[in-house]
Design a protein around this motif. Structure first.
Motif, short mmCIF file in Angstrom:
data_model
loop_
_atom_site.label_atom_id
_atom_site.label_comp_id
_atom_site.label_asym_id
_atom_site.label_seq_id
_atom_site.Cartn_x
_atom_site.Cartn_y
_atom_site.Cartn_z
N GLY A 103 47.82 36.89 32.83
CA GLY A 103 47.89 38.35 32.97
C GLY A 103 48.21 38.66 34.43
O GLY A 103 47.37 38.42 35.30
N SER A 104 49.44 39.16 34.67
CA SER A 104 49.88 39.32 36.07
C SER A 104 49.80 40.78 36.51
O SER A 104 49.61 41.67 35.70
CB SER A 104 51.32 38.84 36.23
N GLY A 105 50.02 40.99 37.75
CA GLY A 105 50.01 42.31 38.34
C GLY A 105 50.27 42.11 39.83
O GLY A 105 50.91 42.89 40.49
N GLY A 106 49.75 41.00 40.33
CA GLY A 106 49.98 40.62 41.71
C GLY A 106 48.72 40.72 42.57
O GLY A 106 48.47 39.85 43.41
N TYR A 107 47.89 41.75 42.30
CA TYR A 107 46.73 41.97 43.20
C TYR A 107 45.74 40.81 43.12
O TYR A 107 45.39 40.20 44.14
CB TYR A 107 46.05 43.29 42.85
N ASN A 108 45.33 40.48 41.91
CA ASN A 108 44.35 39.40 41.76
C ASN A 108 44.94 38.07 42.23
O ASN A 108 44.26 37.26 42.86
CB ASN A 108 43.96 39.31 40.28
N ALA A 109 46.24 37.85 41.95
CA ALA A 109 46.89 36.61 42.38
C ALA A 109 46.88 36.50 43.90
O ALA A 109 46.70 35.41 44.46
CB ALA A 109 48.31 36.56 41.84
N SER A 110 47.05 37.64 44.59
CA SER A 110 47.04 37.61 46.07
C SER A 110 45.65 37.27 46.60
O SER A 110 45.51 36.51 47.56
CB SER A 110 47.43 38.96 46.65
N LEU A 111 44.62 37.85 45.94
CA LEU A 111 43.24 37.51 46.36
C LEU A 111 43.01 36.01 46.17
O LEU A 111 42.45 35.33 47.04
CB LEU A 111 42.22 38.30 45.53
N LEU A 112 43.48 35.49 45.02
CA LEU A 112 43.30 34.06 44.75
C LEU A 112 44.08 33.23 45.77
O LEU A 112 43.58 32.20 46.25
CB LEU A 112 43.77 33.73 43.32
N ALA A 113 45.29 33.69 46.15
CA ALA A 113 46.09 32.96 47.14
C ALA A 113 45.35 32.89 48.47
O ALA A 113 45.34 31.86 49.16
CB ALA A 113 47.45 33.62 47.31
N GLU A 114 44.71 34.01 48.85
CA GLU A 114 43.90 34.01 50.08
C GLU A 114 42.79 32.95 49.99
O GLU A 114 42.50 32.25 50.95
CB GLU A 114 43.25 35.38 50.31
N LEU A 115 42.17 32.86 48.81
CA LEU A 115 40.99 32.00 48.65
C LEU A 115 41.36 30.53 48.53
O LEU A 115 40.62 29.67 49.00
CB LEU A 115 40.18 32.46 47.42
#
Ligand SMILES: C[S@@+](CC[C@H](N)C(=O)[O-])C[C@H]1O[C@@H](n2cnc3c(N)ncnc32)[C@H](O)[C@@H]1O
Length: 419
Positions: A103-115
């Motif tokens: 399930g994409s959108g970008g916001y959660n993926a960016s948080l995960l990329a930071e982590l």
């Protein structure tokens, strides 16, 4: 400073302050690295055209509808924060981890990329090409090009042969397809908002034998799964603004329950005294497993509650039961709490010919849950061909691609809350 004059960084920090307070109020801890990621990623870049003040509200931002139904959104920050927290707790941090987001959108993926940092990776998959195109554009605008975006039905393997330390599902599931278990590393974790008995919880599941077993869960709600894993929820109206939610293929004679709330009400109390932070989402699953036959979920509009026609414990989804006797159908549901000196008691209400007996039965199940130490549920997910004898001794749910069992382990040495 008023909201009108706050810049995006101030709005973001104010949102995270609210999230931290919300965690504390729920007895949860917002991990420092999750808090830092939330303070870094500009959420407004994932909601183009939405005013920054709205982008930093603690709610989902709907980005696509099908008729009246929302089918894609930028998830609510508190849900994302809790689910990432579940994952980070289970994996003891996310740095260097390889993550698949469904399930994409970008916001959660960016948080995960930071982590996960430079030594980890994030792949995000969505079934809808419009969503993946949008997510790719937003990720590029925010500088998170390292996130891999794939358009596919996540019911099936995404990058064949590849396994992930974390699969985090950000769409409401009803089942766990084999691909999710197969794509996990042996010590990996699946975090999934999953509906059982019509109620959704975000479960953290770990591989165990040829299945998965839960180690934490939180109350949540998501847009529904599409594609081959879709599973319809049906509703039956029983009064203006009051519905029964049917799941797990339950059948109800709509004509027989219409107007049932206009029959006289009978009320009963469990006679317990519980502190404010008691997790009643656990009680609701307990009731579902005890009242299997005829179990449904009642939901109501605020106007219906205000009119006094119904008094559910939680208007968005309260455990209820339909029982059929010689005199017809009786509806029983968990009713609003009764507070005394900052402690509360649990109630049940019923309408129908067997109301006296059914409210007493529901109150008895609630008392039994308190007597057992208010235990939390454990969810076991096993392959669809698992024989009955190999299932844990609990309430079994047969889904299409798996078999599930919900068990409760009574707590020892607890202080009883019975008055
Ligand atoms: C709540 S949105 C995801 C939110 C997103 N993770 C974020 O960062 O805010 C849920 C998404 O799941 C997608 N979806 C639904 N069924 C799917 C499936 N079977 N496979 C992959 N994606 C699916 C929908 O298209 C929708 O965009």
């Amino acid at each position: 400073m008023s909201v009108d004059t706050m810049g995006s960084e101030d709005l973001r920090n104010a949102m995270v302050d609210r999230l931290a307070a919300d965690h504390t109020a729920k007895g949860l801890v917002l991990r420092p690295e999750v808090e830092a990621a939330l303070r870094t990623v500009p959420r407004e870049l994932y909601a183009p055209g939405v005013p920054a003040e709205e982008a930093y509200e603690n709610t989902a931002i709907v980005t696509k509808r099908r008729g009246d139904e929302s089918i894609s959104s930028v998830s609510a920050p508190f849900l994302i924060a809790e689910m990432i927290g579940q994952a980070a707790d289970a994996l003891d941090g996310l740095e260097g981890r390889h993550v698949l987001e469904i399930g994409s959108g970008g916001y959660n993926a960016s948080l995960l990329a930071e982590l996960v940092g430079a030594s980890g990776s994030v792949t995000t998959v969505d079934i809808d090409p419009e969503v993946t195109d949008r997510a790719s554009a937003c990720l590029a605008a925010a500088g998170y090009e390292s996130v891999k975006v794939v358009c596919s039905d996540a019911e099936y393997p995404i990058e064949p042969g590849r396994r992930y330390d974390l699969i985090i599902v950000t769409v409401g599931a009803w089942d766990v397809p084999p691909a999710w278990r197969d794509q996990l590393t042996d010590d990996g974790v699946l975090v999934v908002p999953l509906r059982t008995f019509g109620m959704t919880r975000s479960w953290t599941l770990r591989p165990s034998g040829n299945g998965l077993v839960s180690e934490s869960h939180r109350l949540c709600g998501f847009v529904p799964m599409q594609g081959d894993g879709a599973h319809e929820i049906r509703y039956v109206d029983i009064a203006e603004g009051v519905h029964l939610r049917l799941d797990e293929d339950e059948k109800v004679d709509a004509a027989a329950v219409e107007g049932i709330l206009s029959r006289p009400v009978v009320e009963a109390w469990a006679g317990v005294s519980l502190p404010p932070r008691t997790v009643l989402a656990d009680l609701d699953l307990w009731l579902a497993t005890r009242l299997r036959e005829g179990f449904v979920v009642l939901s109501a509009q605020q106007e219906a509650v205000d009119s006094g026609i119904v008094a559910p414990a939680w208007r968005f989804g309260t455990p209820a039961n339909l029982s059929e006797g010689d005199g017809g159908i009786t509806l029983t549901y968990r009713s609003a709490l009764r507070w005394t000196d900052r402690m509360f008691d649990l109630g049940a209400r019923a309408h129908g010919p067997d109301a006296e007996a059914t409210v007493a039965r529901m109150a008895g199940h609630m008392r039994a849950w308190v007597d057992a130490g208010s235990p939390a549920p454990t969810l076991h997910v096993l392959p669809a061909d698992t024989p009955d004898g190999d299932l844990p001794d609990g309430a079994v749910l047969d889904k299409r691609r798996s078999r599930m069992s919900v068990t409760f382990t009574p707590q020892e040495n607890h202080e009883k809350g019975v008055q």
